[in-house]
Design a protein around this motif. Structure first.
Motif, short mmCIF file in Angstrom:
data_model
loop_
_atom_site.label_atom_id
_atom_site.label_comp_id
_atom_site.label_asym_id
_atom_site.label_seq_id
_atom_site.Cartn_x
_atom_site.Cartn_y
_atom_site.Cartn_z
N VAL A 164 7.34 -1.47 -10.43
CA VAL A 164 7.83 -0.22 -9.84
C VAL A 164 9.26 -0.46 -9.33
CG1 VAL A 164 7.46 1.53 -8.07
CG2 VAL A 164 5.49 0.46 -9.23
N GLU A 165 10.19 0.34 -9.84
CA GLU A 165 11.59 0.09 -9.50
C GLU A 165 12.28 1.32 -8.88
OE1 GLU A 165 13.48 -1.33 -13.02
OE2 GLU A 165 12.31 -3.20 -13.10
N THR A 166 11.67 2.51 -8.98
CA THR A 166 12.33 3.71 -8.46
C THR A 166 11.39 4.47 -7.55
OG1 THR A 166 11.60 5.12 -10.29
CG2 THR A 166 13.66 3.90 -10.61
N GLU A 167 11.98 5.33 -6.71
CA GLU A 167 11.20 6.17 -5.82
C GLU A 167 10.39 7.17 -6.60
OE1 GLU A 167 10.38 6.49 -2.74
OE2 GLU A 167 11.46 4.74 -2.00
N ALA A 168 10.94 7.65 -7.72
CA ALA A 168 10.22 8.63 -8.54
C ALA A 168 8.94 8.01 -9.07
CB ALA A 168 11.10 9.08 -9.70
N GLN A 169 9.00 6.74 -9.51
CA GLN A 169 7.79 6.08 -10.01
C GLN A 169 6.78 5.90 -8.89
OE1 GLN A 169 9.72 2.56 -11.54
NE2 GLN A 169 9.52 3.26 -13.68
N ARG A 170 7.29 5.55 -7.67
CA ARG A 170 6.38 5.39 -6.54
C ARG A 170 5.66 6.67 -6.24
NH1 ARG A 170 5.45 6.53 -1.70
NH2 ARG A 170 7.22 7.99 -1.66
N ALA B 102 -0.87 10.18 -8.38
CA ALA B 102 -1.96 9.96 -9.35
C ALA B 102 -3.13 9.21 -8.74
CB ALA B 102 -1.44 9.19 -10.56
N GLY B 103 -2.98 8.80 -7.45
CA GLY B 103 -4.08 8.13 -6.78
C GLY B 103 -4.00 6.63 -6.81
N CYS B 104 -2.88 6.06 -7.27
CA CYS B 104 -2.71 4.60 -7.28
C CYS B 104 -2.55 4.11 -5.86
CB CYS B 104 -1.50 4.21 -8.12
SG CYS B 104 -1.23 2.43 -8.21
N GLU B 105 -3.31 3.08 -5.45
CA GLU B 105 -3.30 2.61 -4.08
C GLU B 105 -2.17 1.63 -3.79
OE1 GLU B 105 -5.89 2.19 -6.11
OE2 GLU B 105 -7.66 3.21 -5.33
N VAL B 106 -1.93 0.68 -4.70
CA VAL B 106 -1.03 -0.43 -4.41
C VAL B 106 -0.03 -0.57 -5.54
CG1 VAL B 106 -0.88 -2.91 -3.92
CG2 VAL B 106 -2.85 -1.61 -3.14
N ALA B 107 1.21 -0.99 -5.20
CA ALA B 107 2.24 -1.20 -6.21
C ALA B 107 3.07 -2.41 -5.81
CB ALA B 107 3.11 0.04 -6.34
N GLN B 108 3.74 -2.98 -6.81
CA GLN B 108 4.67 -4.07 -6.58
C GLN B 108 5.83 -3.92 -7.55
OE1 GLN B 108 1.71 -7.22 -7.90
NE2 GLN B 108 3.55 -8.12 -8.79
N GLY B 109 6.99 -4.37 -7.15
CA GLY B 109 8.15 -4.25 -8.01
C GLY B 109 9.43 -4.43 -7.22
N PHE B 110 10.54 -4.33 -7.93
CA PHE B 110 11.83 -4.53 -7.29
C PHE B 110 12.15 -3.46 -6.26
CE2 PHE B 110 13.71 -7.03 -11.11
CZ PHE B 110 12.87 -8.09 -10.80
N LEU B 111 11.42 -2.29 -6.38
CA LEU B 111 11.66 -1.25 -5.38
C LEU B 111 11.30 -1.77 -3.99
CD1 LEU B 111 12.30 1.71 -4.58
CD2 LEU B 111 9.87 2.24 -5.04
N PHE B 112 10.32 -2.62 -3.92
CA PHE B 112 9.84 -3.12 -2.62
C PHE B 112 10.42 -4.51 -2.31
CE2 PHE B 112 6.49 -0.59 -4.67
CZ PHE B 112 6.50 0.52 -3.84
N ALA B 113 10.32 -5.42 -3.28
CA ALA B 113 10.84 -6.77 -3.05
C ALA B 113 10.76 -7.56 -4.36
CB ALA B 113 10.04 -7.48 -1.98
N ARG B 114 11.72 -8.43 -4.52
CA ARG B 114 11.68 -9.35 -5.64
C ARG B 114 10.80 -10.56 -5.28
NH1 ARG B 114 15.69 -8.84 -9.51
NH2 ARG B 114 17.17 -7.13 -9.13
N ASN C 166 0.87 -1.18 0.00
CA ASN C 166 0.00 0.00 0.00
C ASN C 166 0.90 1.23 0.00
OD1 ASN C 166 -1.56 2.30 1.27
ND2 ASN C 166 -3.18 0.74 1.08
N LEU C 167 0.73 2.12 -1.02
CA LEU C 167 1.66 3.25 -1.19
C LEU C 167 1.47 4.32 -0.11
CD1 LEU C 167 1.55 3.71 -5.07
CD2 LEU C 167 3.31 2.61 -3.68
N VAL C 168 0.32 4.31 0.56
CA VAL C 168 0.08 5.33 1.59
C VAL C 168 0.60 4.85 2.93
CG1 VAL C 168 -1.67 6.67 2.80
CG2 VAL C 168 -1.91 6.24 0.35
N SER C 169 0.20 3.59 3.32
CA SER C 169 0.58 3.09 4.64
C SER C 169 1.89 2.33 4.65
CB SER C 169 -0.53 2.20 5.18
OG SER C 169 -0.63 1.03 4.37
#
Length: 878
Positions: free
Chosen positions: A838-844, A850-862, A648-651
């Motif tokens: 999602v791989e960078t802080e800028a993308q996050r 933009a209001g996106c709630e959830v993300a996944q990618g190498f930025l967080f975990a493989r 969750n990008l907010v919490s």
């Protein structure tokens, strides 16, 4: 003299009585005993001479002429000769002037009588009184004439003395005496005939199998019963004669009235046919048949009746067997024809008529050689005849006679029937079973075995044989053979979007177009669902084969008219060449298949000739497929599930994971892009997907128990094949029930391409999954060709933005605009959004803004194994 003559006649009459008694016994005997009869007649003549009428000294007269002429008339030459000899001898012995004349009288009278006897033989009216009187006159005229031999002194006195009585009395006496003797003979012969007839009757009755009986109606007694009654009725003749009621007791109760009526009918003077049954003492029932008739009548009243009864039990059984054999013969499904020893048709049944077209009655009596099939040479029939004579039977496949001249194969079994005594051929029996339907079925079976049921083209098995034959011809002539492996592009989408009937029509149209373009000696076969193999036998080089392949692809690409509109289909082709690329069937087909696979990678409507190295790629894919099969047979332990957390990008909390399959092969992890496409093509993805679903659900349940957020979601990808399976919803429900994972904690991810391939079916499946409480996410959104309007119809809970639409930097205004638009669209449809890759802080930061709630990618975990992911999930939750 007259008194003396009367005395002689009286003696003659008395002799008749003696003759009727004594001579009767001797007369029946043939040969020498008839001589005794002649002697007897001679003795009678001598008796007459013992009481003569004197005429002159040494001359006397008697009735010897009557006796001796009658002996000749009745007895014939033997009797007359012996009688004359006795009488003449005695007269000569008596002596006197008339001794020689007396002897002549004896010989003449007997001779005339014997002569008439010979003349009268077989003449029924020979013993008519007038004829006999004429003979008597002749005899006694001769007697008077013989008097001329007397001495002259007594000659005329004697003639004068005897002429009147001799010519008036003796001819009449001759007639009477002869008729009396002849009547005795007739009675004697009648009695003899009756006795012979009776003897023949008894001999016949005693040796006849039928029962003969004679019955006296007035006394109610049986007069005679033949010996056969003991075998037929079970009672001896003596017992039945002694007690006629026993015969009625032996009658079957149901037949007694009929027999009584037959007796009444015969008593009324009619001959009556009877049929009855008798029950013998041993309990056996025998069937009898015969006739009862009157044979002795007295003033119109029948006194006696006779009957002839025969046992027809065995005949009835034989007749039944004959009727049964005839019924079998006529009703047999096999054609049967019977020939005599000369080869002429004796009988033919109805099945022969149906088989040959000849009316059975029309061929009976004709030589079979006139109707047998001309398809066989005379030498064949000579060989068949030799086999029959050597072995007595023959069986094999031949052509049956046909009135229309057509050839109809039959299985024939031919046997000789020989006479039991000398072994001569009596008949030839031929049974023929129609094989035309069997042959047609075999032809259909061969066609089904070696041809494709839908298009009628040769299948893979026949294609191998056709290609092998083409290679043999080309090798002898030093020619080239081209092998085209043609595969339709994206045919599955036609099948899914237009339905199976339309897809089948497209396949048949493509097959027809390929066949229409073949040259002489070329072949086309369907070797797979949407794949064809074309064998080109006249190819100059590889460039020529490629050119002809492109021509075929252009023909395939033309619109195909269907009942509901037009269909457009393209194809790709791989080309291999003999002997340039390979020299055997298997290698050429393998190379063409490898070239087709490479052509499909290039895109629709491409042609690729085989190049070295393509086969190794195909072999790698084949090895991968086989290894996948083996891994599934081993229980799927080689497939590991790795999990990539969703944040969750907010919490910053872990709200879920995406389950990703990995394959450990030979100790190394195989990346998904190296085996998932192969699994998709070979339908193994379904089994792998079920393994991943069960493992992910079980793991999700374990994390919930370990303290994960109750809203924690486990995402599992569904392939196109899984979504199309009719039992998917039941499989998901069963997995949730068995693992204990709540339905709300499972999120099934499908790509928009999979959804849009069959939108109606997909909508139905998604609705059913939603009714279970399972969440649905559209994965890789934006990479396909989905219609935004369809999203409103699907039971979808979230969209996953493909990494291709995640901006690399905030200054990429177009990418940022597209990303914001997708997020806004999802929110307007009340869908949550998950960003992938999602791989960078800028993308996050951009996605969060933009209001996106959830993300996944190498930025967080493989993606990580379950134990590592568990630590990550629970740590972030804590």
């Amino acid at each position: 003299m007259w008194r003396t003559l009367v005395q002689n006649v009286s003696v003659l009459l008395a002799v008749i009585v003696v003759y009727s008694v004594a001579a009767r016994a001797l007369w029946r005997r043939p040969g020498p005993l008839r001589v005794l009869v002649g002697v007897l007649f001679g003795g009678v003549a001598v008796l007459g001479m013992l009481n003569p009428a004197p005429v002159a000294p040494g001359v006397f007269f008697d009735a010897r002429s009557v006796v001796l002429s009658a002996a000749g008339l009745v007895g014939g030459p033997v009797v007359a000769g012996m009688a004359a000899a006795v009488a003449a001898t005695v007269r000569l012995a008596m002596g006197g002037a008339g001794a020689l004349t007396g002897a002549l009288v004896a010989l003449g009278s007997a001779g005339i009588g014997a002569g008439y006897h010979l003349w009268a033989r077989d003449r029924p009216d020979a013993f008519h009184p007038l004829r006999l009187y004429a003979v008597g006159v002749l005899v006694h005229v001769a007697l008077i004439g013989s008097m001329l031999t007397l001495p002259e002194a007594v000659r005329w006195a004697t003639i004068d003395a005897i002429t009147l009585p001799v010519l008036t009395v003796f001819p009449v006496a001759t007639v009477v005496f002869t008729l009396l003797l002849h009547d005795v003979d007739r009675r004697r012969e009648a009695e003899a005939r009756l006795g012979a007839s009776e003897a023949r009757f008894r001999q016949l009755a005693e040796h006849l199998d039928a029962v003969i009986f004679l019955a006296d109606l007035e006394r109610g007694a049986l007069l005679y019963v033949s010996p056969a009654c003991e075998a037929v009725v079970g009672e001896s003749p003596e017992a039945l004669i002694a007690d006629p009621a026993r015969a009625l007791d032996r009658l079957h109760p149901a037949d007694r009235v009929e027999i009584v009526e037959a007796m009444v009918g015969s008593a009324a003077g009619r001959a009556v046919d009877v049929a009855c049954r008798v029950v013998r003492r041993d309990g056996a029932t025998r069937h009898l048949r015969g006739r009862v008739f009157p044979y002795d009548r007295d003033e119109g009243r029948v006194r006696r009746i006779a009957g002839l009864i025969e046992d027809v039990t065995d005949r009835r059984a034989a007749e039944h067997s004959l009727r049964l054999a005839q019924a079998v013969f006529e009703g047999a499904g096999e054609a049967i024809v019977v020939l005599d020893a000369d080869g002429r048709v004796q009988a033919a049944n109805a099945a022969f008529g149906h088989l040959s077209g000849y009316a059975p009655a029309a061929v009976v009596g004709r030589p079979f050689a006139e109707v047998r099939s001309p398809r066989h040479a005379p030498s064949f029939y000579a060989h068949l005849q030799a086999a029959l004579e050597a072995h007595g039977s023959w069986h094999g496949e031949i052509y049956a006679p046909q009135v229309d001249g057509e050839a109809r194969p039959v299985w024939a079994a031919i046997s000789l029937l020989r006479e039991p005594d000398d072994g001569a051929v009596r008949s030839v029996v031929a049974l023929m079973t129609d094989l035309s339907e069997v042959k047609a079925s075999e032809a259909r079976l061969r066609h089904v075995t070696y041809h494709d049921a839908l298009t009628g083209l040769p299948n893979r098995q026949l294609a191998d044989a056709l290609l092998g034959r083409a290679l043999d011809v080309a090798a002898r002539g030093g020619d080239r053979v081209g092998v085209l492996h043609v595969g339709l592009d994206r045919f599955k989408k036609i099948n899914e979007s237009m339905g199976h009937p339309a897809a089948d029509a497209v396949l048949k149209a493509v097959a027809s177009r390929l066949q229409a373009q073949l040259a002489a000696g070329d072949h086309v076969a369907r070797v797979g669902g949407d794949e064809f193999v074309v064998v080109l036998t006249q190819v100059a080089d590889a460039a020529d084969a490629v050119r002809r392949a492109r021509d075929l692809l252009e023909i395939i690409a033309e619109p195909i008219e269907l009942p509901d509109g037009s269909a457009f289909v393209t194809a790709s082709a791989g080309v291999s060449l003999f002997p340039d690329h390979a020299r055997d069937v298997r290698a050429l087909l393998r190379d063409a298949d490898a070239a087709l696979h490479r052509a499909k990678q290039d895109g629709p409507s491409h042609v690729r000739p085989y190049r070295p190295g393509m086969t190794s790629i195909a072999l790698m894919r084949l090895n991968t497929e086989q290894a996948l099969h083996q891994a599934l047979l081993d229980g799927g332990r080689a497939f590991e599930v790795h999990y990539q957390p969703q944040i969750n990008l907010v919490s910053g909390r872990v709200v879920g994971v995406e389950a990703l399959v990995r394959w450990r092969r030979d100790g190394q992890l195989v990346p998904p892009d190296a085996f998932v496409p192969v699994a998709e093509e070979t339908a193994l993805i379904g089994a792998i997907g079920r393994h991943v679903l069960r493992a992910a659900c079980a793991q999700g349940r374990a994390w919930l128990r370990a303290g994960a957020d109750p809203a924690f979601k486990v995402g599992v990808n569904l392939s196109a094949r899984q979504l199309a399976e009719p039992g998917l919803v039941d499989e998901v429900a069963r997995t949730l029930a068995e693992t204990g994972l709540p339905a709300a904690n499972l999120e099934l991810e499908i790509t928009e391409t999979v959804v849009m391939a069959r939108p109606e079916a997909a909508a139905h499946t998604l609705d059913a999954l939603s009714s279970l409480g399972v969440r649905v996410a559209v994965d890789d959104f934006g990479t396909g060709y989905s219609s935004m309007a369809y999203l409103k119809r699907f039971a979808v809970d979230s969209l996953k933005i493909d990494r291709a639409f995640i901006p690399e930097a905030v200054d990429d205004h177009d990418a940022v605009a597209i990303c914001r638009a997708i997020i806004a669209l999802a929110h307007s449809l009340r869908l949550s959004v998950v960003a992938e890759g999602v791989e960078t802080e800028a993308q996050r930061a951009l996605l969060e803004g933009a209001g996106c709630e959830v993300a996944q990618g190498f930025l967080f975990a493989r993606p990580m194994p379950a134990d590592e992911a568990e630590a990550f999930v629970l740590r972030r939750e804590g």
